[in-house]
Write a protein that holds these residues in place. Structure first.
Motif, PDB file in Angstrom:
ATOM      1  N   UNK A 139     -34.639   7.980   6.069  1.00 29.60           N
ATOM      2  CA  UNK A 139     -34.210   8.379   7.468  1.00 29.60           C
ATOM      3  C   UNK A 139     -33.060   7.639   7.969  1.00 29.60           C
ATOM      4  N   UNK A 140     -33.206   6.374   7.904  1.00 27.79           N
ATOM      5  CA  UNK A 140     -32.145   5.274   8.277  1.00 27.79           C
ATOM      6  C   UNK A 140     -31.053   5.752   7.760  1.00 27.79           C
ATOM      7  N   UNK A 141     -30.928   5.674   6.463  1.00 30.98           N
ATOM      8  CA  UNK A 141     -29.710   6.193   5.720  1.00 30.98           C
ATOM      9  C   UNK A 141     -28.949   7.401   6.244  1.00 30.98           C
ATOM     10  N   UNK A 142     -29.696   8.354   6.347  1.00 26.61           N
ATOM     11  CA  UNK A 142     -29.422   9.965   6.700  1.00 26.61           C
ATOM     12  C   UNK A 142     -28.792   9.631   8.132  1.00 26.61           C
ATOM     13  N   UNK A 143     -29.502   8.783   9.092  1.00 29.56           N
ATOM     14  CA  UNK A 143     -29.016   8.694  10.422  1.00 29.56           C
ATOM     15  C   UNK A 143     -27.366   7.914  10.240  1.00 29.56           C
ATOM     16  N   UNK A 144     -27.378   7.084   9.288  1.00 26.59           N
ATOM     17  CA  UNK A 144     -25.939   6.215   9.201  1.00 26.59           C
ATOM     18  C   UNK A 144     -25.080   7.181   8.694  1.00 26.59           C
ATOM     19  N   UNK A 145     -25.414   8.099   7.518  1.00 22.68           N
ATOM     20  CA  UNK A 145     -24.311   9.138   7.296  1.00 22.68           C
ATOM     21  C   UNK A 145     -23.898  10.041   8.244  1.00 22.68           C
ATOM     22  N   UNK A 146     -24.807  10.464   8.972  1.00 22.23           N
ATOM     23  CA  UNK A 146     -24.507  11.355  10.273  1.00 22.23           C
ATOM     24  C   UNK A 146     -23.592  10.636  11.169  1.00 22.23           C
ATOM     25  N   UNK A 147     -23.924   9.228  11.502  1.00 25.09           N
ATOM     26  CA  UNK A 147     -23.030   8.783  12.360  1.00 25.09           C
ATOM     27  C   UNK A 147     -21.644   8.309  11.996  1.00 25.09           C
TER      28      UNK A 147
END
Length: 374
Positions: free
Chosen positions: A14-22
């Motif tokens: 989830x943290x990586x998905x949040x990073x990608x979205x940012x």
């Protein structure tokens, strides 16, 4: 690896998905980062690593502009800083970049003018060895030119991609089905590279070729030796790494290239097992020992081969490294090895029954003993 360790959860979470979205939200106010994350996370926990990467690429298709050049421009702007070009090895990058590569492979096969610069930028942040393979399959003539160009790139990640991307047997990679000789011009350029990250790829590439065309590997390495354009110690390392499969097979030309005699005058004797009854329980170890005696001075590659029981009564075998030694004429060397038979391994299942262990020297079997796995 500790119990409960999950590579997929370490690399894509989830943290990586949040990073990608940012990254994407930071360059486009229209990009709905919350919806993007929500859609991905609805399925992500149930997927394996490769499936996670493909799923993220599918969701990107729904959230990026429909126009591929516009989407590519947005990705370019969103990318984080490149990997440090001062490093020389094992700087693989962040797996969360990989979905961008899969997105390009799914949407840009017919638009090389847009796709290739983006792959060039992406691989400087995470290796695009998987994403490039559809282009190699569908655009062979153009991609042969591109690989030769990238083999001379100033960035070592791009140079490595020129070799790694077109390996015949790239693990997890789609088969490109080129003739193995088609990539030799690229390797000719890369074999002189000063970076181990690149030369390791070249050696692995040759090891792939060795499985279908051993002669091409030996003649290529011999030619490079004659050219003298690579540091001799580095080329020796590359040669050993490239010939590892051929050495296990006892290929005479490969052994001679490495300085080993295929007909080494050496004998193996006094082979013993522990447990002495030869009954070895799964999740325990078999210890074996033997003596090697040389009639003349010899450089020796000592391996051992285990013939395993496989499903359906079939027999399989694996070669294991033991030792590289120099043995003087008339001398005897005593060697001991413990081999653990690990049950419930994810990559290799053990089956009880009759097994055989063979001592192999310079690719030639010298002594054999039977044991049972129980």
């Amino acid at each position: 690896m500790s119990e409960g360790f999950s590579l997929k959860d370490q690399l894509i979470h989830a943290g990586k998905i949040e990073l990608l979205a940012s990254w994407l939200s930071g360059v486009s106010p229209e990009f709905d980062g919350a919806a993007f994350q929500s859609q991905i996370m609805a399925r992500l926990p149930d997927l394996e690593l490769k499936a996670r990467i493909l799923w993220i690429a599918e969701v990107l298709e729904e959230h990026l502009p429909r126009d591929f050049p516009a989407a590519a421009k947005m990705i370019h702007k969103a990318l984080p800083a490149e990997l440090d070009p001062a490093n020389t090895d094992d700087d693989f990058g962040d797996f969360i970049i990989d979905p961008f590569g899969q997105y390009v492979a799914r949407n840009g096969l017919e638009d090389l003018e847009t796709s290739l610069p983006l792959l060039h930028a992406l691989t400087r942040r995470f290796s695009m060895e998987f994403a490039i393979r559809p282009f190699l399959i569908h655009q062979k003539a153009r991609m042969q030119e591109v690989l030769l160009l990238w083999a001379g790139d100033e960035n070592y990640h791009v140079r490595r991609l020129a070799s790694e991307g077109c390996r015949p047997n790239l693990p997890w990679g789609e088969r490109i089905r080129w003739d193995v000789a088609d990539t030799i011009p690229v390797l000719d350029l890369l074999h002189t590279d000063p970076t181990r990250y690149v030369t390791r790829s070249v050696a692995n590439h040759l090891n792939d070729i060795a499985k279908s065309d051993p002669g091409l590997v030996v003649t290529t390495l011999s030619r490079w030796r004659d050219m003298g354009r690579q540091n001799p110690k580095e080329l020796d390392w590359m040669t050993r790494h490239a010939c590892r499969t051929l050495v296990k097979q006892g290929n005479p030309a490969a052994l001679e290239l490495l300085g080993y005699r295929p007909d080494a005058q050496v004998t193996a004797s006094n082979i013993t097992l522990t447990p002495a009854n030869g009954h070895v329980a799964i999740d325990s170890a078999l210890e074996f020992s033997f003596d090697l005696t040389a009639k003349r001075d010899e450089l020796l590659i000592v391996d051992y081969v285990i013939r395993f029981q496989r499903a359906g009564g079939k027999i399989g075998e694996k070669v294991f490294k033991l030792k590289n030694v120099t043995l003087k004429a008339g001398r005897t060397m005593h060697l001991t090895k413990s081999h653990r038979f690990k049950g419930n391994a994810t990559t290799f299942r053990l089956y009880p029954g009759a097994h055989h262990l063979t001592v192999q020297v310079n690719g030639r079997p010298l002594a054999e003993v039977a044991f049972s796995l129980v």
